[in-house]
Every structure is written in C-alpha cells, then in structure tokens.
Design an enzyme around this catalytic site. Sequence first.
Site, short mmCIF file in Angstrom:
data_model
loop_
_atom_site.label_atom_id
_atom_site.label_comp_id
_atom_site.label_asym_id
_atom_site.label_seq_id
_atom_site.Cartn_x
_atom_site.Cartn_y
_atom_site.Cartn_z
N ASP A 181 3.59 -16.50 -24.38
CA ASP A 181 3.28 -15.37 -23.52
C ASP A 181 1.79 -15.02 -23.53
O ASP A 181 1.13 -14.96 -22.47
CB ASP A 181 4.10 -14.15 -23.97
CG ASP A 181 4.04 -12.99 -23.00
OD1 ASP A 181 2.93 -12.59 -22.61
OD2 ASP A 181 5.10 -12.45 -22.64
N LEU A 232 5.14 -11.53 -19.78
CA LEU A 232 5.51 -12.76 -19.08
C LEU A 232 6.82 -13.34 -19.58
O LEU A 232 7.56 -13.95 -18.81
CB LEU A 232 4.39 -13.79 -19.20
CG LEU A 232 3.03 -13.35 -18.64
CD1 LEU A 232 2.05 -14.51 -18.67
CD2 LEU A 232 3.16 -12.80 -17.22
N ASP A 233 7.13 -13.16 -20.86
CA ASP A 233 8.43 -13.61 -21.34
C ASP A 233 9.55 -12.92 -20.57
O ASP A 233 10.54 -13.54 -20.19
CB ASP A 233 8.58 -13.33 -22.83
CG ASP A 233 8.06 -14.46 -23.70
OD1 ASP A 233 8.10 -15.62 -23.25
OD2 ASP A 233 7.63 -14.20 -24.83
N VAL A 234 9.40 -11.61 -20.35
CA VAL A 234 10.44 -10.87 -19.63
C VAL A 234 10.46 -11.25 -18.15
O VAL A 234 11.51 -11.59 -17.60
CB VAL A 234 10.24 -9.35 -19.80
CG1 VAL A 234 11.17 -8.57 -18.87
CG2 VAL A 234 10.49 -8.95 -21.26
#
Length: 594
Positions: free
Chosen positions: A425, A453-455
Amino acid sequence: MTSTATRRPLRPLDRLDFTVSGPPQLTEAVARHLRLLGARGEETGGGDRAGRIALDGDGPGPVGATVAWADPASGLVDEATVQAATGVMAVHGRREGSPRGLAVDYTASATAVIAVQGLLAGLIGRARGTASPHITARADRAGLLAVSQYLAAAGADEGESTELAPGGPPFTSAEGVLFELETLEPAAWAVFWRALDAPADALRAGWRPFQFRYATACAPFPEALHAVTRAHPLPRIRRAAAESGAEICVLRTLAERAAEDDGAAPWSLRPLTDRPTPGSSRSRAAPTSAGPLAGLTVLEAGRRIQAPLAAHLLGLLGAEVIRIEPPGGDPLRGMPPACSGISARWLALNRGKKAVEIDIKAAGDRRRLREMAAEADVFLHNWAPGKAAQLGLDAEDFAEVNPALVYAYTSGWAGRVQGAPMGTDFMVQARTGVGEAVRPEGEAPAPSLMTLLDVLGGLQGTEAVLAGLLSRERTGDGVRVDSSLLGAADTLTGPALRRAACGRNARRSAGFRHPLPTADGWIAPSDASAEAAASYDLRALSTSDALARLAERGLTATRVTTDLSTLHHDARLPGAVSRDAHGAPAVPDPWSFA
C-alpha cells in the site's frame, strides 16, 4: 494454450445503456467504470445530494442505483462531513496526532465502486432468476467500511499491544528527497539501519511500530532514525537497501504520474481459455433471499487486506467463501487486540468464512486445491508475482480442471510499471503521487498511514470478480481477472491527474479539509462552508456551541469523530455499527438491495 496476455479483453456490459445524473463527485467514476465494462451512456449532472443510475439493454437488465452521501437527516452532506463522522479523519490524522481530512475524495471514490458492484450483482441476480433490484450505496457506509479494521480494534476486549502515538514515514535524505521504506522482514530492517550506522537501540525500538503501522495507521519510531537518513545522501541509502533486501521508493509527484499514465482500466478481464467452455454456469443453484451470489463458491487464498476484503464482500452478496490457509491456520487470527480470543482486525475482513488448511508447497495439497477449484466458481489470491505460475496454480493450470472458473488475482502493480518497487500500500502510494494528493498545497507530501489503497483495491477486486461472473453468466466461459493497488491509486487520484495533465495545479489549496478545534473537540465544515468557517475562532466554545454558531450564519459543519469506539451510538449513523458473534464491532453491508 494461448497466453492470457494475448486474449481479447472482455466487456460484460456490451449492448447495455446507462444514464447517470447527480453530483459528479459521486457519479463520475460510476460512469467511467460502466463505460470501461462496455456500456454506453450519458451523464446529465445536476443535484448535490444524491445520484441516480439506470442500466438497461440487450441482456439481463434493467437495474438501477442511487448513490448518496448519507441519510438526509444525518447532516452529512459531502466528502468532508462524511470523512469527519465516520472516523476517516481520525485515522488519517494519527500520524500527526490530530484529525486531518484527506485532500482526495476517498469515500466518494469508494462509493462509486460500491455502486458499480451493486449494479453488477443485480445483473448477475437477474440472469440467475431473481427480481430486478434497486441498489443504494452511501458514502457514510463506505467510510465505515474503510475504517472497519481500526473500528474493530477500538472496540475489542483488550487494548492495543503497541503504542498509538504520532509519527511515521516518509524519511528524508541529506538532499531533502522524501522516500518510503518497505520490508516485511525484521532481519532486513536491522541490516538496512546498521548499514547507515543507526543507533542499535533506535533500530530495535523502531521495528515494532514500523511493522504495525498497517494495523494502527501510525508509526512512533525513534526520531533518531529520521536523523540517520537526513545525514546520508540518497545513493548511500539506496545501497543500504540493496544490500539488506529492504526497498525504498522516492515519492513521485502527480505531474510525474500524469505524464506516464496510460489511461488503462483499473482491472482487466480476459477469457480464461481459448477453448469454448462446455455447458453453462447457469446450471448452478439459483440465488435465494441470501443474495444474488447465493449458491456460488469462492476460494480465497489471500493475506492481509486486499484479497480478504474482496472475498468478504462476495460473501456479503451471498457466496460461500472458503479461505485457503497455511498449515496451522492464518497467523493473523491471533493478531491483537482480540475479541473472544480471535483478532478483531481479522474478524473485520474474515468473519463468516470457512477455512481449509493447505500447504501449497506440497504436491499433494496443490492437487487437492486444484480438485477444490474444479467445483468452485471463483478462485481469488494475492500471492507474490510469479508464485502462482511457479507452483502450477496459475490461471492456465486451473483452466484445465475448470474452464468455467473466474480466476482472480489482486496484485500491487498488475505488471504495468517497469521497475516497480514492492507492491504494498504505502509503496504504491509513494510511487503514484498519492502521497502528494492526500495533502493540500503547502504541506510536504506523505503517504497516508491509513491503508487507503488496500481497501480501495479490495473494493475494485470485488468489482472485477463480479464483472467476470457476469461475463460468465452471459457466455458460459471462464474469465481471468486482474486488479491492483495501482488501479486503486489511479481511481483515487483521477481528478488530480486530469488537472495535472492539463497543466493546472493538481493539489488542493492550503488548509483544505483541516478540522477546526473547539474547547472539547473538533468540527469539520463542509467543503462549501470551509472558507467562511475558518474565519471564526471557535476554540473557546464547546463543539455543540461551535456548530450552533456556524449554523446561525448559514454554514454547514459536523463534529469530528475522534474515538472510533463511540461510533456504535453516534446519532448521525443510527444502527450502523453492531456486534458479531464474537463481540467484535461490525459495520453494515456497503449496499442495500430493494
């Protein structure tokens, strides 16, 4: 067999038409994604509170959707107020020690992706025999989903095992160059800092907060480590990284990212095999009231956030999700803090999933996994690049046992950036200009320590899988799906990249989305009221009195949530946070179907 890289891209919404109206912040990304999936349509604009989407044509339509900021009675009217109420400002601000607004429209971007998910799920349900649904997606629910891991930890049976205090990357070289550092190994961390002559006590004290920054959104490691990097030129820092196995990434600007942006879609969909699939996926069990994906099976071999979140959402839509875990189970199950002995953060992404332990390094277990995939509808993983092919578990390998499979890979870079660093991320934020985009003009760029960004990458992974499932419903053929953190970064920074590409200032103005302090907390004015509200000194007033003062002057603002454990009884989000069977806080489904 033809390589997936050379097969034609799929457009599962071909021959469908859409109309979109409403506030551009909520609807522009919806229209773009629908077009990328093959639909034709128009945007009419208008309105500032809710958007409307209609999708119909030659296929399983029609379906419709409403996108909104929140319940009208909540007083949450835009990105700023939603970030404030749902805890996004609190989590993003942990690095500084006070709430801070993201200078990008994060909850709006997530809401747009969630709306497209709902439309695709509705079309899949229609194709499988259910009534035509109407989908509602709201930014307040998107915000709660984004902070769900932090919220779960705040409401756990025990406290955090590491300090929640200000601090964190990026680091600065002697030349003043900002850079991110990444390693998942404590040995590499130690070798890197020793190569730069860091004090032994500082490098030891720094590892734990650095390791936990993904979970806590802060990294209060010793200031001595920052002093070390400021004493060395970038070439020496690069050598230390190369010798240790750690990686660094210099923060890039939005202008640099705009200059290299290829305009690619945030995901790719291609036929799984060049041979027609015998039979059709429509023979599988029809959905029930449990959701449009009921009767479908998802195998998920995911770690951390991106792939587990994508599979979690597929489960909320009715699919049976089976996690593929290593022998002994997922070690993150025990990550503190816990609820009923299970990690609260782990539960936020994995509650309700079944689990099977498989050693992918063992030939017998790999054979067992392929046998499971032969009966599944989706196989989803986020292994390191090249690992699937090395183990004989790539798309081509599964196509031999199940040519109707949707094979999904959620990665960091999707192979689109040459010489890219590790696809985590914070490294992707650094490389793509997100570190500049999330902070307004006049502030030094810094990737958010909230896992933005992971989410968002997990949300787009779900979106891509649903597009693959819809394509399979329409053709009967399996699909290879690729999504990435890079695609999430481009979605999030899209408006800023377009400004940069036109030679305009890509960043928001100084002070953008900075909450205002009161005597007992913080308030966040709406974006439209921010300039006027900033002219008032509210520090001697209570939060309620400060809100009343601004309201008297026709200005809109809301209280900033600073303690996530209070969200379960927040009047602006009634009933939004519940407790699961383990007692862990749980956020609501991000969409509703009616």
